[in-house]
Structure formats: structure tokens, C-alpha cells
Design an enzyme around this catalytic site. Structure first.
Site, PDB file in Angstrom:
ATOM      1  N   ASP A  11    -103.635  19.739  68.672  1.00  0.00           N
ATOM      2  CA  ASP A  11    -104.405  19.493  67.449  1.00  0.00           C
ATOM      3  C   ASP A  11    -105.529  18.514  67.775  1.00  0.00           C
ATOM      4  O   ASP A  11    -105.461  17.779  68.763  1.00  0.00           O
ATOM      5  CB  ASP A  11    -103.524  18.919  66.333  1.00  0.00           C
ATOM      6  CG  ASP A  11    -104.287  18.739  65.026  1.00  0.00           C
ATOM      7  OD1 ASP A  11    -104.948  19.706  64.591  1.00  0.00           O
ATOM      8  OD2 ASP A  11    -104.266  17.649  64.447  1.00  0.00           O
ATOM      9  N   SER A  12    -106.531  18.514  66.919  1.00  0.00           N
ATOM     10  CA  SER A  12    -107.637  17.566  67.100  1.00  0.00           C
ATOM     11  C   SER A  12    -107.148  16.122  66.930  1.00  0.00           C
ATOM     12  O   SER A  12    -107.776  15.197  67.424  1.00  0.00           O
ATOM     13  CB  SER A  12    -108.734  17.859  66.077  1.00  0.00           C
ATOM     14  OG  SER A  12    -108.182  17.826  64.775  1.00  0.00           O
ATOM     15  N   TYR A  43    -112.629  17.574  64.177  1.00  0.00           N
ATOM     16  CA  TYR A  43    -113.268  18.811  64.626  1.00  0.00           C
ATOM     17  C   TYR A  43    -113.913  19.537  63.427  1.00  0.00           C
ATOM     18  O   TYR A  43    -114.792  20.358  63.590  1.00  0.00           O
ATOM     19  CB  TYR A  43    -112.226  19.767  65.217  1.00  0.00           C
ATOM     20  CG  TYR A  43    -111.795  19.492  66.640  1.00  0.00           C
ATOM     21  CD1 TYR A  43    -112.013  18.266  67.257  1.00  0.00           C
ATOM     22  CD2 TYR A  43    -111.167  20.491  67.372  1.00  0.00           C
ATOM     23  CE1 TYR A  43    -111.596  18.039  68.567  1.00  0.00           C
ATOM     24  CE2 TYR A  43    -110.750  20.275  68.684  1.00  0.00           C
ATOM     25  CZ  TYR A  43    -110.962  19.056  69.271  1.00  0.00           C
ATOM     26  OH  TYR A  43    -110.551  18.853  70.562  1.00  0.00           O
ATOM     27  N   GLY A  44    -113.394  19.248  62.227  1.00  0.00           N
ATOM     28  CA  GLY A  44    -113.730  20.043  61.045  1.00  0.00           C
ATOM     29  C   GLY A  44    -115.200  20.124  60.696  1.00  0.00           C
ATOM     30  O   GLY A  44    -115.639  21.073  60.055  1.00  0.00           O
ATOM     31  N   CYS A  74    -104.029  23.675  64.791  1.00  0.00           N
ATOM     32  CA  CYS A  74    -105.220  23.138  64.128  1.00  0.00           C
ATOM     33  C   CYS A  74    -105.969  24.344  63.576  1.00  0.00           C
ATOM     34  O   CYS A  74    -106.310  25.260  64.334  1.00  0.00           O
ATOM     35  CB  CYS A  74    -106.071  22.396  65.154  1.00  0.00           C
ATOM     36  SG  CYS A  74    -107.652  21.809  64.531  1.00  0.00           S
ATOM     37  N   ASN A  75    -106.185  24.346  62.277  1.00  0.00           N
ATOM     38  CA  ASN A  75    -106.865  25.497  61.670  1.00  0.00           C
ATOM     39  C   ASN A  75    -108.298  25.623  62.157  1.00  0.00           C
ATOM     40  O   ASN A  75    -108.797  26.719  62.379  1.00  0.00           O
ATOM     41  CB  ASN A  75    -106.844  25.358  60.155  1.00  0.00           C
ATOM     42  CG  ASN A  75    -105.458  25.560  59.593  1.00  0.00           C
ATOM     43  OD1 ASN A  75    -105.075  26.669  59.282  1.00  0.00           O
ATOM     44  ND2 ASN A  75    -104.685  24.496  59.499  1.00  0.00           N
ATOM     45  N   THR A  76    -108.956  24.485  62.312  1.00  0.00           N
ATOM     46  CA  THR A  76    -110.359  24.512  62.729  1.00  0.00           C
ATOM     47  C   THR A  76    -110.473  25.133  64.122  1.00  0.00           C
ATOM     48  O   THR A  76    -111.326  26.000  64.365  1.00  0.00           O
ATOM     49  CB  THR A  76    -110.941  23.084  62.720  1.00  0.00           C
ATOM     50  OG1 THR A  76    -110.616  22.475  61.463  1.00  0.00           O
ATOM     51  CG2 THR A  76    -112.433  23.102  62.896  1.00  0.00           C
ATOM     52  N   GLU A 159    -106.092  10.298  57.725  1.00  0.00           N
ATOM     53  CA  GLU A 159    -106.122   9.576  59.014  1.00  0.00           C
ATOM     54  C   GLU A 159    -106.090   8.061  58.785  1.00  0.00           C
ATOM     55  O   GLU A 159    -105.582   7.315  59.600  1.00  0.00           O
ATOM     56  CB  GLU A 159    -107.399   9.941  59.797  1.00  0.00           C
ATOM     57  CG  GLU A 159    -107.405  11.359  60.338  1.00  0.00           C
ATOM     58  CD  GLU A 159    -106.816  11.473  61.744  1.00  0.00           C
ATOM     59  OE1 GLU A 159    -106.946  10.530  62.524  1.00  0.00           O
ATOM     60  OE2 GLU A 159    -106.203  12.521  62.036  1.00  0.00           O
ATOM     61  N   CYS A 193    -105.134  23.278  56.435  1.00  0.00           N
ATOM     62  CA  CYS A 193    -105.464  22.207  57.372  1.00  0.00           C
ATOM     63  C   CYS A 193    -104.164  21.446  57.608  1.00  0.00           C
ATOM     64  O   CYS A 193    -103.429  21.156  56.652  1.00  0.00           O
ATOM     65  CB  CYS A 193    -106.519  21.278  56.778  1.00  0.00           C
ATOM     66  SG  CYS A 193    -106.786  19.780  57.765  1.00  0.00           S
ATOM     67  N   THR A 194    -103.898  21.144  58.866  1.00  0.00           N
ATOM     68  CA  THR A 194    -102.584  20.572  59.195  1.00  0.00           C
ATOM     69  C   THR A 194    -102.402  19.147  58.674  1.00  0.00           C
ATOM     70  O   THR A 194    -101.291  18.630  58.691  1.00  0.00           O
ATOM     71  CB  THR A 194    -102.362  20.605  60.717  1.00  0.00           C
ATOM     72  OG1 THR A 194    -103.488  19.992  61.349  1.00  0.00           O
ATOM     73  CG2 THR A 194    -102.212  22.019  61.199  1.00  0.00           C
ATOM     74  N   HIS A 195    -103.460  18.524  58.215  1.00  0.00           N
ATOM     75  CA  HIS A 195    -103.327  17.197  57.603  1.00  0.00           C
ATOM     76  C   HIS A 195    -102.847  17.268  56.156  1.00  0.00           C
ATOM     77  O   HIS A 195    -102.323  16.304  55.615  1.00  0.00           O
ATOM     78  CB  HIS A 195    -104.685  16.473  57.583  1.00  0.00           C
ATOM     79  CG  HIS A 195    -105.081  15.876  58.889  1.00  0.00           C
ATOM     80  ND1 HIS A 195    -105.389  16.639  59.981  1.00  0.00           N
ATOM     81  CD2 HIS A 195    -105.217  14.588  59.277  1.00  0.00           C
ATOM     82  CE1 HIS A 195    -105.713  15.836  60.990  1.00  0.00           C
ATOM     83  NE2 HIS A 195    -105.615  14.591  60.584  1.00  0.00           N
TER      84      HIS A 195
HETATM   85  N1  DGL Z   1    -106.105  19.382  61.835  1.00  0.00           N
HETATM   86  C1  DGL Z   1    -107.352  20.052  61.643  1.00  0.00           C
HETATM   87  C2  DGL Z   1    -107.155  21.399  60.952  1.00  0.00           C
HETATM   88  O1  DGL Z   1    -106.029  21.863  60.753  1.00  0.00           O
HETATM   89  C3  DGL Z   1    -108.353  19.236  60.860  1.00  0.00           C
HETATM   90  C4  DGL Z   1    -108.720  17.915  61.430  1.00  0.00           C
HETATM   91  C5  DGL Z   1    -110.129  17.835  61.955  1.00  0.00           C
HETATM   92  O2  DGL Z   1    -111.094  17.960  61.217  1.00  0.00           O
HETATM   93  O3  DGL Z   1    -110.210  17.659  63.169  1.00  0.00           O
HETATM   94  O4  DGL Z   1    -108.127  22.024  60.616  1.00  0.00           O
END
Ligand code: DGL
Length: 283
Positions: A11-12, A43-44, A74-76, A159, A193-195
């Protein structure tokens, strides 16, 4: 025969730990190696090319540590890098290894999640702009109406552990309302998004229990179990001594402090310097 290695989970930052938690709950016997690119999160909001380059570097770092199977938790990264890595890079650098994402396993279940046939997706700007969710959902459930909303403030709130305070409510309500304005018939929302699982209980309260919010960890874990059953040759390349290891591109002590919030237990992390990693393509 290749040597079996841990399942790599990338993940990012910290968000993928919510997916790792579900994987270790569903499939506890496997070894897992988590890599958070905390030095370069988020990363988003980054371009396609940057997300692709960063993700490929991290996948290669996990390969260099012996992983034969890597999950982009990570979805992104799944939206912007997975297809290029699967189609262009893997055949050249590691034809027998596998990289899987989190969007497909989530969308395969999408039709089972909504009663009204109107589904919402919340994600980072990168995930939403890629249109990956509507495209993938349409392949399995063309009859569903899918609306999306990008929530660029949500990852920084989580975060910084500010996601349950009154300041956060403003941004949670703002994007939830914007999504429902696009389609008031939405009765289920994918947390893309995993957050976002850390926001789930507050989102349920804000929507007064009228909307079902779907965290993807359990869906990804269920699909991985089926995948490993269908692909015993890949399962045989995943070692099974129940270990969990954690790598971060940023400071390991900071990672350990924050990881608990996402993973629910204390972890021991190690710093990894991506510039010192060289992965020699498999023969
Ligand atoms: N965890 C990332 C996701 O699932 C988002 C976090 C990021 O922006 O890096 O998209």
C-alpha cells in the site's frame, strides 16, 4: 521449482493494513510481508505515470524479498498501475509471479450489495478519475447505476488520526451529501480506499443507518482464498509458517506507532531503502 515466499501486501501507506488484517484473519497460515510506501504517500493525487512507477518499484522490492504473489492493497495503485504491471512488466521480469489488485474482487460482489440497484463509490481522486469501479462493475452487473465521489481530504484526516473529531465531520458529510445528490436512490456505498474502513462507523452515523457501507478487506480475503484454491500452483509458492513482517520506506518507529490504528495490534517494522534494491528479472 521456485522457492516459496511470503504473500506481499503493498500500500502507499497504512491503509493496506486494513486489508492485511482481513487476509490474516481469513488465511492465517500463510506468511505475509507488508510494504508501506509511507515516504511517498499519498498516491491518490498523483499522476498515472508516477503511481505506476512507484508501484512497480515497490512490487520489485517485494519480489526481491522472495514474494511470488503480491496483492496491491491500494485502490489507487490497483486502478492506475495493476494492468500495466500485469500486461507489460510481469511477462518480462517475472512471468511466473503474480500481482493482484483490490478493485476486481470488490466489484465481483457489487451486485449483491445493493437492493435498490443504485451503488455509490467513494475513493481518492486518482481512483475516481480512473473510472475503474464503474468500468469493472459494468462487466459483472451492467444493470446497476454507479455514482462516484472523490474525497481528497479523507486520507490525510485518517493519516493524522483526526478522522473521528468534529473537524472531520465537515468533510465526511460534505462528500457523502455530494454523492447522494448525484443519486438519492443509493443504498450501498463501496469504501473504495483502504483508509476508509476507519471512517465506517462515523459514516453510518452520519447517514442515520440508511446506507450500507462496504469495506473491502473481507471481500478481498474471500476472493484470495478462492483464487489460491483455483491456482494450487500459485498457492504452493506461498510459504506457510504464519509469520507477519512489515517494511516501510519511511521511519520504522513512526510506522510502528501508527500501524496499530489500522492493524489493531502492535507490529515490528523495518525500514527499506528502495534505491538500494535491485531485482534481477527471473530467468
Ligand atoms: N490507500 C490508498 C487507496 O486505497 C489511498 C492512499 C493514498 O492516497 O495514497 O487508494
Amino acid at each position: 521449482m521456485k522457492k516459496a515466499g511470503p504473500i506481499g501486501v503493498f500500500d502507499s501507506g497504512y491503509g493496506g493494513l486494513t486489508v492485511l488484517k482481513a487476509l490474516t484473519t481469513q488465511l492465517p497460515a500463510y506468511d505475509y510481508l507488508y510494504l508501506g510506501d509511507n515516504a511517498r504517500v499519498p498516491y491518490g493525487t498523483r499522476s498515472f505515470e508516477t503511481v505506476y512507477q512507484y508501484t512497480l518499484e515497490c512490487v520489485e522490492a517485494l519480489f526481491a524479498q522472495g514474494c511470488q504473489l503480491v496483492i496491491l492493497a491500494c485502490n489507487t495503485a490497483s486502478a492506475k498501475a495493476l494492468r500495466s504491471i500485469q500486461q507489460n512488466d510481469l511477462p518480462k521480469i517475472a512471468p511466473q509471479r503474480r500481482v493482484l489488485g483490490v478493485i476486481r474482487p470488490t466489484t465481483e460482489e457489487a451486485g449483491l450489495l445493493t437492493k435498490s440497484g443504485h451503488l455509490g463509490v467513494l475513493g481518492t481522486s486518482g481512483t475516481v478519475l480512473s473510472n475503474s469501479y464503474p468500468i469493472e462493475i459494468a462487466k459483472f452487473y451492467p444493470e446497476l447505476t454507479v455514482s462516484q465521489e472523490a474525497c481528497p481530504m479523507w486520507v490525510p484526516l485518517v493519516e493524522n488520526n483526526e478522522h473521528l473529531g468534529p473537524g472531520a465531520d465537515y468533510f465526511l458529510a460534505k462528500h457523502l451529501e455530494a454523492l447522494l445528490q448525484k443519486d438519492p436512490a443509493i443504498d450501498a456505498v463501496i469504501l473504495g480506499c483502504t483508509h476508509y474502513p476507519l471512517l465506517q462507523s462515523r459514516l453510518e452515523e452520519l447517514s442515520k443507518g440508511k446506507i450500507k457501507f462496504i469495506a473491502q478487506g473481507a471481500l478481498v480475503a474471500k476472493k484470495l482464498e478462492l483464487y489460491l484454491r483455483r491456482h494450487p500452483e500459485i498457492a504452493a509458492l506461498c510459504s506457510k509458517s504464519g509469520s507477519r513482517s512489515f517494511l516501510t520506506t519511511d521511519d520504522a518507529r513512526i510506522f510502528e506507532e501508527k500501524a496499530r490504528l489500522f492493524y489493531g495490534e502492535t507490529v515490528v517494522a523495518r525500514h527499506i531503502d528502495l534505491s538500494s534494491i535491485s531485482f534481477s528479472p527471473d530467468a
